[in-house]
Motif scaffolding. Sequence first.
Motif, PDB file in Angstrom:
ATOM      1  N   MET A   1      -4.106   8.137  -6.115  1.00  0.00           N
ATOM      2  CA  MET A   1      -3.817   7.931  -4.756  1.00  0.00           C
ATOM      3  C   MET A   1      -3.967   8.954  -3.501  1.00  0.00           C
ATOM      4  O   MET A   1      -5.027   8.823  -2.636  1.00  0.00           O
ATOM      5  N   ALA A   2      -3.915  10.112  -3.945  1.00  0.00           N
ATOM      6  CA  ALA A   2      -4.635  11.713  -3.320  1.00  0.00           C
ATOM      7  C   ALA A   2      -5.015  11.685  -2.618  1.00  0.00           C
ATOM      8  O   ALA A   2      -6.217  11.916  -2.385  1.00  0.00           O
ATOM      9  N   LYS A   3      -6.060  11.554  -4.512  1.00  0.00           N
ATOM     10  CA  LYS A   3      -7.588  11.528  -4.540  1.00  0.00           C
ATOM     11  C   LYS A   3      -8.763  10.540  -3.897  1.00  0.00           C
ATOM     12  O   LYS A   3      -9.425  10.661  -2.626  1.00  0.00           O
TER      13      LYS A   3
ATOM     14  N   ILE B   1      -5.480   2.373  -2.529  1.00  0.00           N
ATOM     15  CA  ILE B   1      -4.673   3.420  -2.818  1.00  0.00           C
ATOM     16  C   ILE B   1      -3.230   2.556  -1.884  1.00  0.00           C
ATOM     17  O   ILE B   1      -2.411   3.372  -2.039  1.00  0.00           O
ATOM     18  N   ALA B   2      -3.081   1.440  -1.360  1.00  0.00           N
ATOM     19  CA  ALA B   2      -2.356   0.542  -0.535  1.00  0.00           C
ATOM     20  C   ALA B   2      -1.253   0.245  -1.824  1.00  0.00           C
ATOM     21  O   ALA B   2       0.204   0.431  -2.133  1.00  0.00           O
TER      22      ALA B   2
ATOM     23  N   MET C   1       0.303   3.285  -4.011  1.00  0.00           N
ATOM     24  CA  MET C   1       1.367   3.561  -3.085  1.00  0.00           C
ATOM     25  C   MET C   1       2.561   2.892  -3.263  1.00  0.00           C
ATOM     26  O   MET C   1       3.819   3.151  -3.386  1.00  0.00           O
ATOM     27  N   ALA C   2       2.217   1.497  -3.301  1.00  0.00           N
ATOM     28  CA  ALA C   2       3.506   0.440  -4.009  1.00  0.00           C
ATOM     29  C   ALA C   2       4.174   0.343  -4.661  1.00  0.00           C
ATOM     30  O   ALA C   2       4.902   0.668  -5.285  1.00  0.00           O
TER      31      ALA C   2
ATOM     32  N   TYR D   1     -10.808   7.809   2.203  1.00  0.00           N
ATOM     33  CA  TYR D   1     -10.554   7.200   2.877  1.00  0.00           C
ATOM     34  C   TYR D   1      -9.946   8.415   4.313  1.00  0.00           C
ATOM     35  O   TYR D   1     -10.983   7.425   5.167  1.00  0.00           O
TER      36      TYR D   1
ATOM     37  N   GLU E   1      -8.868   0.703  -0.018  1.00  0.00           N
ATOM     38  CA  GLU E   1      -8.167   0.206   1.217  1.00  0.00           C
ATOM     39  C   GLU E   1      -7.308  -0.161  -0.223  1.00  0.00           C
ATOM     40  O   GLU E   1      -5.724  -0.086   0.229  1.00  0.00           O
TER      41      GLU E   1
ATOM     42  N   GLY F   1      -7.216   8.492  -1.004  1.00  0.00           N
ATOM     43  CA  GLY F   1      -6.349   8.678   0.091  1.00  0.00           C
ATOM     44  C   GLY F   1      -7.238   9.694   0.611  1.00  0.00           C
ATOM     45  O   GLY F   1      -7.660   9.023   1.654  1.00  0.00           O
TER      46      GLY F   1
ATOM     47  N   PHE G   1       0.651   8.611  -7.852  1.00  0.00           N
ATOM     48  CA  PHE G   1       0.413   9.761  -6.972  1.00  0.00           C
ATOM     49  C   PHE G   1      -0.751  10.682  -5.970  1.00  0.00           C
ATOM     50  O   PHE G   1      -1.632  10.791  -5.458  1.00  0.00           O
TER      51      PHE G   1
END
Lengths: 183, 312, 426
Positions: free
Chosen positions: A63-65, A12-13, A16-17, A70, A9, A67, A60
């Motif tokens: 994050m995509a992989k 990925i947060a 993203m940020a 998740y 978590e 996320g 990203f």
Amino acid sequence: MKLLDHLEEYLIALLMATATIITFIAVVHRYMSGFNIPGVQDFLISLNTSWAQELTIYLFVWMAKFGAAYGVRSGIHVGVDVLVNRLSEANKKRFVVISLGAGALFTGIIGTLGAYFVYGIAQTDQTSPDMEIPMWWVYLAIPLGSYLMSFRFLQVAWIFIRSGELPKHDHAHVEGLEDEVTA
Amino acid sequence: QNPIVIKFSHVVANDTPKGKAAERFKELAEKGTKGRVKVELYPNSTLYKDKEELEALQLGAVQMLAPSLAKFGPLGVKEFEVFDLPYIFQNRDVLHRVTEGPVGAGLLAKLEPKGITGLGFWDNGFKVMSSNVPMRLPSDLKGKKLRIQSSKVLDAQMRALGANPQVMAFSEVYQALQTGVVDGTENPPSNLYTQKMHEVQKHVTVTNHGYLGYAVIVNKKFWDGLPADIRTELNKAMKSATQYANAIAQIENDNALDAVKKSGKTTVYQLTDKERADWVKALMPVQKDMEGRIGKDLIQSVHKEAAALGLK
Amino acid sequence: MSALIIFGLLLLLMLTGMPISIALGLTVLTFLFTMTSVPIESVALKLFTGIEKFEIMAIPFFILAGNFLTHGGVARRMIQFAISMVGHWHGGLALAGVLACALFAAVSGSSPATVVAIGSIILPAMVKQGYPKGFGAGVVTTSGALGILIPPSIVMVMYSVSTNTSVGKLFMAGVIPGLMLAFFLGLTTWFLARKHQYPRMPKASWGERLTAFRKSAWGLSLIVIVMGGIYSGVFTPTEAAAVAAVYAFFIAVFVYKDMSLKKVPKVLIDSAAMSAMLLYIITNAVLFSFLMTSENIPQAMAGWILDSGFGMISFLFVVNILLLLAGNVMEPSSIVLIMAPILFPVAMKLGIDPVHFGIIMVVNMEVGMCHPPVGLNLYVASGITKMGITELTVAVLPWLFTMLGFLLLVTYVPSISTWLPNLIYN
Ligand code: NA
Ligand code: NA
């Protein structure tokens, strides 16, 4: 297990940020450096932000992989359940296990293919064009993300077989909005 | 007996110089080997995109490519960035002495450890500057946002002009030029014209400051596994296709510049000798700055080819 | 032949209820393993490079922006403003819902997000005022679909990525059809409300309207920032999405203060999960269209359609039917990513404007989101109202027919889509 959940978590947060802030800064930087203010403009141009776009993309992709992994745990991946929903409970259960297994299989295969691929790239001197970081670091997202996703599918399947419960993502739920009523 | 299939993938349309040259190679190769080789063309990135074609070639998913020379730096062969240096080739004769002589052969040989065999160089052409302000002197671009491809050399080149280089995805460029997200860019005339960028740029200055070209490459394992007589025939076909490629690239660029002038949407400016000297003066330091990356010896060997033609 | 095997396998896998992305990926793997000489490693490569495009990054940015707006009190203020403007007409609150959806659509790129943002506030209010539940649900489900037609729009980004059409032009092209559809949906609402004598609200004074406008101005100004910024060259459409996310964060946390800093991580995670889901579909759809290309399927299909003598009119009709059918089983991103590469080349050969074709696809996707069996807007509305899907489907019908009529209009009057972008960009 809790630790892994939290790590996922936070990761990925954070990705993203960071990607959002970097792109925002790059835009502001370009905009500001367009003004012909003696001294200031030269200084702004000397700050090199040409890596921003590449870094945003890589953040990203990572994050995509992760996320997506998740998303398995939170039940966000949409499928076509029209037909399955008409089946009897027992048959429906079978199909759920089959599709979770298919998810684990697919992501497991991709993870392995990805690992071979990364191993191959790691033998070369390939770098990214802008930041010039080794390309295999970047590609590492595929095996890591896919294996984690495979693990999540198995985990969800295991919980489902034991308790009959599936994570369900409620697209309509927004925390704190229900109680607001305007008149 | 089934013919040997060569999948030749590239990222441009069939009716561009590169596309036409690929078709010519197909024709010559199939004729020369009497049908023992079949060349399948995949234009327009239909199979692999710009960013993935080199890896696909190394994996053996395609056998032949003609990527732009800028793609080899990230592959780990920084020497290829010599082609991006501003004003490194005084003219086409110097360029072809390099690409068709020992210097070019030495560069292609550096690809072998990467599992790639280089067969030759194909021209696109020399680049012009375009923007929405008139550009006579390098100082006219000071503070302007200029779009470049990802490249440390091109970044340094734009900074040497006092401009602000912007790396931007190709698909976003047209609109970015139109709305003013960036003020200008650099292209060979044929690209400028076919991408319709002249419609959104008021001024073009024929600086000829840099070069854009391609290397035709094959998967090394595949190539080494071919019968020797077939390799000879394919080399012959490549040589002839290369001459054709370079000739039509020149014509295409000349025609494109004429068409841009005729469109009336863009003013095309030819530099005077004195102005050109100013551009050279502003950009020459980039060659020195990049010595560490590209190799001093390599840069000097290009200069030697120029000296052999009586240029300084 | 291979086309039959590929699509048959895909359909079979999808019907087991597995995630669409997995079904796409497994189809490709099975086919590559058994029937081709394409090296299997290229799959791993494609899974990375499939989303290695800056334009695609607009999707997570817009999702993040939308979530900040939803949680940050922007939607609520937009609704207040809409009520003050149209609340006194027949079906006032419902009309305000349409207007608020249109306003929110202009800052959000997703349809379900628009349904959530506006629906979860206005639906309870409507029930409280005496509207039948189904009426409110019908209004919001369909008006929420404006989210992908009025720019910004995630589906337009997908279309532009798979066809290389300018996303800026598409955004501009969505403005007029979006406003028109909002008007038609409002008109339908007004007629129904007048027929059933649904409640009206007291007319707001201009002073009250001004206050409501001022309160919502922070949110409304995002419309100006996004479209104005793109048009005036401050940023590209992708960058606009990032700017929108930062701006939305700023007003949610520091201006409206409806959201505390503590809630930011949760919003980030939710946005990341939603984006990752879409990006995962994209990667697998890219893989799928790679398989189709290497099997020459789009080329063969294009050839077949052109040879059978289809004209522009009949082709567009078939396209609409095909897309509406696809809308029965899949969600918009997958449909656009799978169908656009097949249909687009034919459309180009028939001389259809790429931007116009994009708008046709988007309107089709809107319709698809509002009807069962797969319709994300419908699910969202059902979640908010706790109504069953069947019951909701009936409730949605009047507006759904309005949308179908509008679809015909947009399909055969290209200038509705192309007039504004041509005016601005030429
Ligand atoms: Na929108
Ligand atoms: Na549907």
